[in-house]
Design an enzyme around this catalytic site. Structure first.
Site, PDB file in Angstrom:
ATOM      1  N   LYS A  71      -6.162  39.025  39.937  1.00 16.40           N
ATOM      2  CA  LYS A  71      -6.520  40.415  40.241  1.00 16.40           C
ATOM      3  C   LYS A  71      -6.832  41.141  38.941  1.00 16.40           C
ATOM      4  O   LYS A  71      -6.150  40.918  37.933  1.00 16.40           O
ATOM      5  CB  LYS A  71      -5.370  41.114  40.974  1.00 16.40           C
ATOM      6  CG  LYS A  71      -5.613  42.613  41.202  1.00 16.40           C
ATOM      7  CD  LYS A  71      -4.635  43.208  42.201  1.00 16.40           C
ATOM      8  CE  LYS A  71      -3.302  43.599  41.632  1.00 16.40           C
ATOM      9  NZ  LYS A  71      -3.356  44.584  40.528  1.00 16.40           N
ATOM     10  N   ASP A 130      -1.898  38.956  38.344  1.00 17.17           N
ATOM     11  CA  ASP A 130      -2.614  40.007  37.628  1.00 17.17           C
ATOM     12  C   ASP A 130      -3.130  39.508  36.288  1.00 17.17           C
ATOM     13  O   ASP A 130      -2.402  38.831  35.542  1.00 17.17           O
ATOM     14  CB  ASP A 130      -1.662  41.191  37.353  1.00 17.17           C
ATOM     15  CG  ASP A 130      -1.860  42.322  38.340  1.00 17.17           C
ATOM     16  OD1 ASP A 130      -2.910  42.372  39.015  1.00 17.17           O
ATOM     17  OD2 ASP A 130      -0.952  43.170  38.436  1.00 17.17           O
ATOM     18  N   GLU A 162      -5.032  51.672  45.215  1.00 16.21           N
ATOM     19  CA  GLU A 162      -3.751  52.262  44.809  1.00 16.21           C
ATOM     20  C   GLU A 162      -3.924  53.760  44.551  1.00 16.21           C
ATOM     21  O   GLU A 162      -4.881  54.191  43.887  1.00 16.21           O
ATOM     22  CB  GLU A 162      -3.236  51.576  43.529  1.00 16.21           C
ATOM     23  CG  GLU A 162      -1.926  52.180  43.030  1.00 16.21           C
ATOM     24  CD  GLU A 162      -1.259  51.397  41.908  1.00 16.21           C
ATOM     25  OE1 GLU A 162      -1.774  50.334  41.526  1.00 16.21           O
ATOM     26  OE2 GLU A 162      -0.214  51.869  41.427  1.00 16.21           O
ATOM     27  N   GLU A 188      -8.379  45.105  37.315  1.00 16.53           N
ATOM     28  CA  GLU A 188      -8.603  46.527  37.614  1.00 16.53           C
ATOM     29  C   GLU A 188      -9.984  46.965  37.137  1.00 16.53           C
ATOM     30  O   GLU A 188     -10.459  46.501  36.106  1.00 16.53           O
ATOM     31  CB  GLU A 188      -7.527  47.367  36.906  1.00 16.53           C
ATOM     32  CG  GLU A 188      -6.115  47.026  37.347  1.00 16.53           C
ATOM     33  CD  GLU A 188      -5.052  47.842  36.617  1.00 16.53           C
ATOM     34  OE1 GLU A 188      -5.398  48.764  35.855  1.00 16.53           O
ATOM     35  OE2 GLU A 188      -3.853  47.539  36.812  1.00 16.53           O
ATOM     36  N   ASP A 242       1.409  42.886  37.009  1.00 21.71           N
ATOM     37  CA  ASP A 242       1.787  43.229  35.639  1.00 21.71           C
ATOM     38  C   ASP A 242       2.791  44.393  35.633  1.00 21.71           C
ATOM     39  O   ASP A 242       3.264  44.814  34.575  1.00 21.71           O
ATOM     40  CB  ASP A 242       0.561  43.505  34.750  1.00 21.71           C
ATOM     41  CG  ASP A 242      -0.300  44.648  35.249  1.00 21.71           C
ATOM     42  OD1 ASP A 242      -0.026  45.199  36.335  1.00 21.71           O
ATOM     43  OD2 ASP A 242      -1.273  44.994  34.544  1.00 21.71           O
ATOM     44  N   SER A 243       3.174  44.873  36.831  1.00 22.51           N
ATOM     45  CA  SER A 243       4.325  45.776  36.943  1.00 22.51           C
ATOM     46  C   SER A 243       5.571  45.057  36.414  1.00 22.51           C
ATOM     47  O   SER A 243       6.600  45.688  36.161  1.00 22.51           O
ATOM     48  CB  SER A 243       4.541  46.208  38.404  1.00 22.51           C
ATOM     49  OG  SER A 243       4.504  45.098  39.271  1.00 22.51           O
TER      50      SER A 243
HETATM   51  O1  KIV Z   1       1.266  45.221  39.136  1.00 21.32           O
HETATM   52  C1  KIV Z   1       1.467  45.499  40.325  1.00 21.32           C
HETATM   53  O2  KIV Z   1       2.574  45.398  40.860  1.00 21.32           O
HETATM   54  C2  KIV Z   1       0.332  45.968  41.107  1.00 21.32           C
HETATM   55  C3  KIV Z   1       0.615  46.547  42.457  1.00 21.32           C
HETATM   56  C4  KIV Z   1       1.226  47.877  42.300  1.00 21.32           C
HETATM   57  C5  KIV Z   1      -0.591  46.569  43.300  1.00 21.32           C
HETATM   58  O3  KIV Z   1      -0.776  45.905  40.657  1.00 21.32           O
END
Ligand code: KIV
Length: 302
Positions: free
Chosen positions: A126, A96, A195, A128, A57-58
């Site tokens: 994934k 994510d 992280e 959090e 989600d970056s």
């Molecule tokens: O969203 C992302 O790119 C991430 C990584 C920084 C692990 O969660």
């Protein structure tokens, strides 16, 4: 040899990385993961031979121009995950779960992750958080969706953390991190992203959990490493966090290329004859006649 179930699409790479492959790498050769958000970045990751691709989600910051990850929604993740999986990359594709797609409970989480799998082609998701996510992870695993955990500096907790701060510096935080990691493993994760935690703490978690850990800003003691592809390629201008190593400066190279294009256009050096299409000889002759007639008589073509 990999067996293809009846009805599965043809052409999948025999090198396809699976969840059991990743799980089996605990304590072995380091796992390599990079983010990808679209077909070009997925192809780069695939051809470079990484083990896992993360549609992170970056996306919000590096592609969509947002300030943080909180504005990324499920439709964004589905669309970009589908762009990545359409190129059928060999690395395992983890996607994510965006903010608010799993915070409202297990049922919402399963429906959201189901869309990532069905419409986005995700091979794992994934999310959090620690002990507060155990129920959600159990429900996802029950729905046959492999789950990756994410602890430490969790960007979706930006408001609570009061900024992007390294986590696990105080003993109480280290104890919390260890308990969270164990709870996630108990709930069924097959991989854990750590992280923004001190290297010693990440190494300790790695030692304690039976699943592989992947670090980002977490030192060399993890079972693998992940970087945002725009960071490692130098596609995000400006200063990078200390854990980023830049392997290229593609932003500068791209600016230079576009500048040279602009110079060529302005100097009428682009396009050349070779870069242009030609008319067949007969059409050109007929066109010449038509143009001459027009010049002589004025009016239309006929
Ligand atoms: O969203 C992302 O790119 C991430 C990584 C920084 C692990 O969660």
């Amino acid at each position: 040899m990999s067996a293809r179930p009846p009805g599965a699409p043809q052409g999948a790479s025999p090198r396809k990385v699976t969840v059991p492959d990743v799980r089996a790498r605990k304590g072995g050769d380091p796992l390599v993961m990079v983010t990808a958000y679209d077909a070009p970045t997925a192809r780069i990751a695939d051809e470079a031979g990484v083990d896992l691709v993360l549609v992170g989600d970056s996306l919000g910051m590096v592609v969509l121009g947002m300030e943080d990850t909180l504005g990324v929604d499920l439709d964004d993740m589905v669309r970009h995950a589908a762009a990545v999986t359409r190129v059928r990359p060999s690395p395992l594709v983890v996607v994510d779960m965006p903010y608010l797609s799993y915070h409202t409970g297990p049922r919402d989480a399963v429906l959201a992750a189901g869309r990532l799998v069905r419409e986005g082609g995700a091979e794992a998701v994934k999310l959090e958080g620690g002990r507060n996510r155990v129920e959600v992870i159990r429900a996802l695993v029950d729905a046959e969706i492999p789950v990756v955990g994410h602890l430490g500096l969790t960007p979706q907790s930006l408001l609570r953390m009061g900024g992007y701060r390294v986590q696990g510096r105080a003993l109480r935080e280290v104890e919390r991190l260890l308990a969270d990691a164990e709870a996630l493993v108990e709930a069924g994760i097959f991989l854990l992203v750590l992280e923004g935690v001190p290297a010693r703490v990440a190494a300790l978690v790695t030692e304690r959990v039976p699943v592989p850990t992947i670090g980002i800003g977490a030192g060399a003691g993890c079972d693998g490493q992940v970087l945002v592809i725009h960071d490692l390629l130098g596609l995000s201008p400006g200063p990078a966090p200390r854990f980023v190593r830049r392997y290229a400066d593609l932003h500068a190279a791209a600016v230079d290329a576009v500048r040279r294009f602009a110079d060529d256009v302005r100097a009428r050096q682009f396009p050349s004859r070779e870069e242009s299409y030609r008319l067949p000889r007969e059409t050109a002759a007929a066109l010449d006649l038509g143009v001459r007639k027009l010049a002589r008589e004025g009016g239309g073509w006929n």
